[in-house]
Motif scaffolding. Sequence first.
Motif, PDB file in Angstrom:
ATOM      1  N   TYR A 231      -4.132  14.255   6.368  1.00 48.23           N
ATOM      2  CA  TYR A 231      -4.246  12.955   7.017  1.00 48.23           C
ATOM      3  C   TYR A 231      -2.923  12.521   7.637  1.00 48.23           C
ATOM      4  O   TYR A 231      -1.850  12.758   7.092  1.00 48.23           O
ATOM      5  CB  TYR A 231      -4.668  11.898   5.994  1.00 48.23           C
ATOM      6  N   SER A 232      -3.030  11.858   8.772  1.00 51.09           N
ATOM      7  CA  SER A 232      -1.867  11.204   9.382  1.00 51.09           C
ATOM      8  C   SER A 232      -2.301   9.841   9.880  1.00 51.09           C
ATOM      9  O   SER A 232      -3.450   9.655  10.309  1.00 51.09           O
ATOM     10  CB  SER A 232      -1.287  12.042  10.526  1.00 51.09           C
ATOM     11  N   LEU A 233      -1.384   8.884   9.801  1.00 56.64           N
ATOM     12  CA  LEU A 233      -1.703   7.503  10.139  1.00 56.64           C
ATOM     13  C   LEU A 233      -1.382   7.230  11.600  1.00 56.64           C
ATOM     14  O   LEU A 233      -0.236   7.361  12.031  1.00 56.64           O
ATOM     15  CB  LEU A 233      -0.911   6.556   9.236  1.00 56.64           C
ATOM     16  N   GLY A 234      -2.417   6.848  12.347  1.00 52.75           N
ATOM     17  CA  GLY A 234      -2.232   6.561  13.760  1.00 52.75           C
ATOM     18  C   GLY A 234      -2.022   5.074  14.007  1.00 52.75           C
ATOM     19  O   GLY A 234      -1.489   4.348  13.172  1.00 52.75           O
ATOM     20  N   GLU A 235      -2.483   4.601  15.146  1.00 48.40           N
ATOM     21  CA  GLU A 235      -2.236   3.239  15.582  1.00 48.40           C
ATOM     22  C   GLU A 235      -3.010   2.211  14.754  1.00 48.40           C
ATOM     23  O   GLU A 235      -4.108   2.476  14.262  1.00 48.40           O
ATOM     24  CB  GLU A 235      -2.622   3.073  17.057  1.00 48.40           C
TER      25      GLU A 235
ATOM     26  N   ASP B 196       0.844  -1.191   0.000  1.00 50.61           N
ATOM     27  CA  ASP B 196       0.000   0.000   0.000  1.00 50.61           C
ATOM     28  C   ASP B 196       0.880   1.241   0.000  1.00 50.61           C
ATOM     29  O   ASP B 196       1.413   1.649   1.039  1.00 50.61           O
ATOM     30  CB  ASP B 196      -0.913   0.010   1.223  1.00 50.61           C
ATOM     31  N   PRO B 197       1.069   1.882  -1.162  1.00 49.27           N
ATOM     32  CA  PRO B 197       1.948   3.051  -1.240  1.00 49.27           C
ATOM     33  C   PRO B 197       1.462   4.234  -0.419  1.00 49.27           C
ATOM     34  O   PRO B 197       2.269   5.012   0.095  1.00 49.27           O
ATOM     35  CB  PRO B 197       1.986   3.373  -2.738  1.00 49.27           C
ATOM     36  N   VAL B 198       0.139   4.394  -0.262  1.00 52.69           N
ATOM     37  CA  VAL B 198      -0.385   5.499   0.544  1.00 52.69           C
ATOM     38  C   VAL B 198      -0.031   5.278   2.010  1.00 52.69           C
ATOM     39  O   VAL B 198       0.355   6.213   2.728  1.00 52.69           O
ATOM     40  CB  VAL B 198      -1.908   5.641   0.352  1.00 52.69           C
ATOM     41  N   TYR B 199      -0.149   4.046   2.472  1.00 54.00           N
ATOM     42  CA  TYR B 199       0.281   3.700   3.824  1.00 54.00           C
ATOM     43  C   TYR B 199       1.741   4.090   4.022  1.00 54.00           C
ATOM     44  O   TYR B 199       2.110   4.706   5.033  1.00 54.00           O
ATOM     45  CB  TYR B 199       0.083   2.203   4.049  1.00 54.00           C
ATOM     46  N   LYS B 200       2.589   3.718   3.065  1.00 50.78           N
ATOM     47  CA  LYS B 200       4.016   3.982   3.185  1.00 50.78           C
ATOM     48  C   LYS B 200       4.303   5.477   3.271  1.00 50.78           C
ATOM     49  O   LYS B 200       5.139   5.932   4.067  1.00 50.78           O
ATOM     50  CB  LYS B 200       4.772   3.363   2.003  1.00 50.78           C
ATOM     51  N   VAL B 201       3.624   6.249   2.444  1.00 48.36           N
ATOM     52  CA  VAL B 201       3.831   7.701   2.445  1.00 48.36           C
ATOM     53  C   VAL B 201       3.429   8.298   3.787  1.00 48.36           C
ATOM     54  O   VAL B 201       4.158   9.096   4.387  1.00 48.36           O
ATOM     55  CB  VAL B 201       3.043   8.355   1.292  1.00 48.36           C
ATOM     56  N   LEU B 202       2.247   7.909   4.276  1.00 50.14           N
ATOM     57  CA  LEU B 202       1.779   8.465   5.547  1.00 50.14           C
ATOM     58  C   LEU B 202       2.643   7.991   6.719  1.00 50.14           C
ATOM     59  O   LEU B 202       2.920   8.765   7.638  1.00 50.14           O
ATOM     60  CB  LEU B 202       0.325   8.072   5.780  1.00 50.14           C
TER      61      LEU B 202
ATOM     62  N   ARG C 221       4.419  14.748   9.354  1.00 52.59           N
ATOM     63  CA  ARG C 221       3.336  15.736   9.447  1.00 52.59           C
ATOM     64  C   ARG C 221       2.143  15.269   8.627  1.00 52.59           C
ATOM     65  O   ARG C 221       2.290  14.436   7.723  1.00 52.59           O
ATOM     66  CB  ARG C 221       3.815  17.106   8.936  1.00 52.59           C
ATOM     67  N   PRO C 222       0.940  15.784   8.912  1.00 46.53           N
ATOM     68  CA  PRO C 222      -0.239  15.401   8.131  1.00 46.53           C
ATOM     69  C   PRO C 222      -0.094  15.829   6.674  1.00 46.53           C
ATOM     70  O   PRO C 222       0.520  16.860   6.373  1.00 46.53           O
ATOM     71  CB  PRO C 222      -1.384  16.148   8.822  1.00 46.53           C
ATOM     72  N   LEU C 223      -0.670  15.041   5.774  1.00 47.40           N
ATOM     73  CA  LEU C 223      -0.581  15.326   4.342  1.00 47.40           C
ATOM     74  C   LEU C 223      -1.971  15.353   3.725  1.00 47.40           C
ATOM     75  O   LEU C 223      -2.834  14.535   4.050  1.00 47.40           O
ATOM     76  CB  LEU C 223       0.250  14.242   3.634  1.00 47.40           C
ATOM     77  N   THR C 224      -2.185  16.302   2.806  1.00 47.31           N
ATOM     78  CA  THR C 224      -3.430  16.324   2.050  1.00 47.31           C
ATOM     79  C   THR C 224      -3.349  15.296   0.926  1.00 47.31           C
ATOM     80  O   THR C 224      -2.275  14.757   0.622  1.00 47.31           O
ATOM     81  CB  THR C 224      -3.668  17.711   1.436  1.00 47.31           C
ATOM     82  N   ALA C 225      -4.486  15.030   0.298  1.00 47.04           N
ATOM     83  CA  ALA C 225      -4.495  14.088  -0.821  1.00 47.04           C
ATOM     84  C   ALA C 225      -3.560  14.559  -1.926  1.00 47.04           C
ATOM     85  O   ALA C 225      -2.843  13.753  -2.538  1.00 47.04           O
ATOM     86  CB  ALA C 225      -5.914  13.922  -1.347  1.00 47.04           C
ATOM     87  N   GLU C 226      -3.550  15.866  -2.194  1.00 43.61           N
ATOM     88  CA  GLU C 226      -2.668  16.404  -3.235  1.00 43.61           C
ATOM     89  C   GLU C 226      -1.200  16.178  -2.875  1.00 43.61           C
ATOM     90  O   GLU C 226      -0.389  15.822  -3.730  1.00 43.61           O
ATOM     91  CB  GLU C 226      -2.937  17.894  -3.437  1.00 43.61           C
TER      92      GLU C 226
END
Length: 445
Positions: free
Chosen positions: A417-421, A358-364, A369-374
């Motif tokens: 968005y930021s990925l938590g637990e 999951d590349p989005v998982y990896k990025v987050l 810091r939180p990231l927007t979809a863009e």
Amino acid sequence: MSASEREERLEVVEICAGAGGQSLGLHRAGFTHRLAVELDPQAALTLDNNLRRLLKEDGVEAPDRLVQVGDVADPEVWKPEDHPNVALLAGGVPCPPFSIAGKQLGTSDERDLFAWAIEACGRMKPKALLLENVRGLSANRFSGYRQAVLDKLHDLGYIATWKLLNASDFGVPQLRPRFVLVALLPEYAPYFHWPKGVSGPGPTVADVIADLMSEEGWGDAQVADWAKKANRIAPTIVGGSKKHGGADLGPTRAKRAWAELGVDAMGVEDHAPKKGWRPKEGAPGPKLTTAMVARIQGWHGEEFGGWEFEGRKTAVYRQIGNAFPPPVAKALGEAIRDALRRKGEPQPLVESSSTVHDPVYKVLRSSNRPLTAEQIIVKLAADGTSMDQPEVERHLNHLGHDFELETAERKSGQLAYSLGEFKAFVGQADHQRHDLFSQHRARIS
């Protein structure tokens, strides 16, 4: 078995062992059970009786508490740290959290024990880990879940890999795709090669159960006519759960496939057809017995036959239907055994932490810091991955099911968005799994 052969056998601890499909396959591959844990008492009795028989045949003394009955995550049932450095930790953790036929609740399902099994691996530090589950776990919905599993195993010091295997490739007369995870310590991982299966066409349904169809007197001509229809592999045997009715060979689509094989899938029969038997109007042919279902699941032949199941018909059917086919388990066991013995030519390893499900998982996960979809799209592009906003949003939606996905609104109105637990149960005392499991225990299988 000679004394030298007994000394060469590798020990395995098996969790969520069921009635012993994986157990039998691993035993035939050269593993000896130190412990098996199973929730269902009847499946556990089946497993205990058969494993003790196998060990006796091999001249191996079985432990007093060979099979423990209860919730595998209950420390009163067993403790992973009591079995350090065992050769293999194996299991078929519950499938419903990932099944396409279910709600695919993942971490929100009280039956989800996949992440807990990874934690148990960290507490035991076995040389190898083998976990199998349904094909649904390979879907995009669980790409983040798989990524978290790989990352955790990497942190624990393992090289891990996933693969989708079809039972029909290993001499089992049904398709039965299973998604399999194998992880090994680095000194053994280069020697692991996924099993390739048998060469040439495998057996059909008719090949493995035609003799059982005739054992109660159904005529040779009738059996021969039936066998012409059953001259192919079966749809996947389903075990179902205690939440639903009795023995049943599957949903409507599966029943149609069974009908093409000349099998009435509206239940399981006590006996094979008797002399002069004719199907009722509208029925495509006879129903299967549990003995027939067991053969189609791989309990067949000199190596895998003779397994005796405890309980009444519906309980036996569920034990068989929920099992991992023994021939597939044996093939995987042999591949792991050879790796642990450093047999064959080592192969270059792909670093498991670089495998991206999951590349989005990896990025987050890598962002501080939180990231927007863009912003996620820009970072993905920098890593060579092209993804548009709807795709990113789908990934975020999936991640939100299994992770604490935190959001913050920017001045522009965009969400960041930021990925938590990870929400999965790994043994937390305050996890919702405890209450849900207590409420539904009587219906969990």
